[in-house]
Design a protein around this motif. Structure first.
Motif, PDB file in Angstrom:
ATOM      1  N   TRP A  23     -76.583  45.792  -8.461  1.00  0.00           N
ATOM      2  CA  TRP A  23     -76.679  45.075  -7.201  1.00  0.00           C
ATOM      3  C   TRP A  23     -75.763  43.867  -7.174  1.00  0.00           C
ATOM      4  N   ASP A  24     -75.366  43.475  -5.963  1.00  0.00           N
ATOM      5  CA  ASP A  24     -74.399  42.400  -5.758  1.00  0.00           C
ATOM      6  C   ASP A  24     -74.946  41.065  -6.268  1.00  0.00           C
ATOM      7  N   PRO A  25     -74.203  40.347  -7.086  1.00  0.00           N
ATOM      8  CA  PRO A  25     -74.681  39.058  -7.591  1.00  0.00           C
ATOM      9  C   PRO A  25     -74.886  38.013  -6.500  1.00  0.00           C
ATOM     10  N   LYS A  26     -74.400  38.253  -5.281  1.00  0.00           N
ATOM     11  CA  LYS A  26     -74.635  37.321  -4.175  1.00  0.00           C
ATOM     12  C   LYS A  26     -76.036  37.478  -3.605  1.00  0.00           C
ATOM     13  N   SER A  27     -76.721  38.567  -3.966  1.00  0.00           N
ATOM     14  CA  SER A  27     -78.059  38.815  -3.462  1.00  0.00           C
ATOM     15  C   SER A  27     -79.006  37.691  -3.863  1.00  0.00           C
ATOM     16  N   GLN A  28     -79.924  37.335  -2.943  1.00  0.00           N
ATOM     17  CA  GLN A  28     -80.905  36.308  -3.266  1.00  0.00           C
ATOM     18  C   GLN A  28     -81.781  36.728  -4.443  1.00  0.00           C
ATOM     19  N   LEU A  29     -82.043  38.029  -4.578  1.00  0.00           N
ATOM     20  CA  LEU A  29     -82.862  38.498  -5.687  1.00  0.00           C
ATOM     21  C   LEU A  29     -82.185  38.279  -7.028  1.00  0.00           C
ATOM     22  N   MET A  30     -80.851  38.267  -7.034  1.00  0.00           N
ATOM     23  CA  MET A  30     -80.135  38.112  -8.297  1.00  0.00           C
ATOM     24  C   MET A  30     -80.418  36.765  -8.949  1.00  0.00           C
ATOM     25  N   ARG A  31     -80.894  35.807  -8.178  1.00  0.00           N
ATOM     26  CA  ARG A  31     -81.238  34.509  -8.759  1.00  0.00           C
ATOM     27  C   ARG A  31     -82.395  34.634  -9.746  1.00  0.00           C
ATOM     28  N   GLN A  32     -83.185  35.703  -9.599  1.00  0.00           N
ATOM     29  CA  GLN A  32     -84.336  35.884 -10.470  1.00  0.00           C
ATOM     30  C   GLN A  32     -84.048  36.808 -11.648  1.00  0.00           C
ATOM     31  N   VAL A  33     -82.857  37.361 -11.708  1.00  0.00           N
ATOM     32  CA  VAL A  33     -82.485  38.239 -12.814  1.00  0.00           C
ATOM     33  C   VAL A  33     -82.201  37.387 -14.047  1.00  0.00           C
ATOM     34  N   PRO A  34     -82.687  37.805 -15.225  1.00  0.00           N
ATOM     35  CA  PRO A  34     -82.456  37.006 -16.437  1.00  0.00           C
ATOM     36  C   PRO A  34     -80.978  36.702 -16.658  1.00  0.00           C
ATOM     37  N   ALA A  35     -80.702  35.494 -17.124  1.00  0.00           N
ATOM     38  CA  ALA A  35     -79.328  35.094 -17.408  1.00  0.00           C
ATOM     39  C   ALA A  35     -78.724  36.035 -18.441  1.00  0.00           C
ATOM     40  N   GLY A  36     -77.489  36.385 -18.232  1.00  0.00           N
ATOM     41  CA  GLY A  36     -76.805  37.262 -19.167  1.00  0.00           C
ATOM     42  C   GLY A  36     -76.827  38.720 -18.783  1.00  0.00           C
ATOM     43  N   ALA A  37     -77.611  39.073 -17.763  1.00  0.00           N
ATOM     44  CA  ALA A  37     -77.621  40.468 -17.317  1.00  0.00           C
ATOM     45  C   ALA A  37     -76.255  40.820 -16.739  1.00  0.00           C
TER      46      ALA A  37
END
Length: 255
Positions: A23-37
């Motif tokens: 998924w696009d790193p600009k997605s708001q959900l990406m803020r919750q993905v663990p760092a380093g993914a």
């Protein structure tokens, strides 16, 4: 390892350790993905098996629609890793039942209950921000592409707007029999959109959105048009919360 919005939503709720996403790193959900993914190579339409294999995943989490597409095209199988197929629900508000049922099956029903409570709290905050801006008014959730403008009828985005208590313009009676979720109009038949006081539009930069007939739509003339982002157009509770907040922000143009 996961693909698609609903899959990302579900993996976060299930607290799976995410090593890569498509998924696009600009997605708001990406803020919750663990760092380093990592960001997977390829696209949703053409997943890159080599890129997926490089992360040595223990599980692939894939949205049901994309999984069915991959199977039809022979693009992705279970030979890389076991696959968890996430059902986002069929149309409208069914995403809530689908999410709850799947989390319950994984002994995480309490997670579903907590996130629905968070969603309801987000709805209350968004309603407060909207205030009386849409009192007695209606909104249309639409999109532009391929020489047409479409109106969403019974979709994830419509369900979130209705949960906000908004009057959402729909036209299921004129939808194609095999696709009642949206109704498509040529650029010569856009009169229905004049019933909307605000339009949330997917693909606002499409050439169709520059057409003279679209620019004559009342809400467009008034500057009451927002952008429906792809990363908020479908998903589960986390996306729904982000969409509710985004709608509340975008309708501020009506002040």
């Amino acid at each position: 390892m996961l693909e698609a919005r609903g899959a990302l939503d579900f993996a976060l709720l299930a607290e799976y350790p995410i090593v890569a996403t498509n998924w696009d790193p600009k997605s708001q959900l990406m803020r919750q993905v663990p760092a380093g993914a990592a960001r997977l190579g390829g696209t949703n339409n053409e997943p890159n098996a080599e890129s997926i294999l490089s992360h040595d995943p223990d599980l692939l989490v894939v949205g049901k629609g994309w999984w069915n597409y991959y199977q039809d095209k022979g693009l992705l199988g279970t030979d890389i890793a076991p696959v968890l197929v996430v059902d986002e629900g069929t149309t409208g508000p069914s995403w809530k039942q689908a999410m709850t049922a799947q989390l319950t099956a994984l002994d995480r029903r309490e997670v579903a209950e907590r996130v629905i409570a968070r969603y309801n709290a987000e709805l209350a905050q968004a309603r407060a921000k909207i205030g009386g801006l849409l009192e007695g008014k209606s909104i249309a959730i639409a999109g532009a592409d391929s020489g047409q403008i479409w109106l969403q009828n019974n979709t994830f985005a419509v369900s979130v707007a209705q949960d906000l208590g908004l009057n959402v313009l729909t036209d299921a009676a004129h939808a194609a029999p095999d696709r009642k979720d949206s109704t498509f109009y040529s650029l010569e038949e856009l009169a229905i959109f004049d019933q909307a006081d605000f339009v949330l539009l997917q693909n606002p930069d499409a050439v169709e959105a520059e057409s003279p007939t679209w620019k004559r739509v009342r809400a467009v003339q008034d500057g009451h048009v927002g952008h429906l982002r792809y990363d908020l157009n479908n998903g589960l509770a986390l996306t729904a919360m982000a969409l509710a907040a985004d709608i509340a922000e975008q309708v501020q143009v009506m002040r």
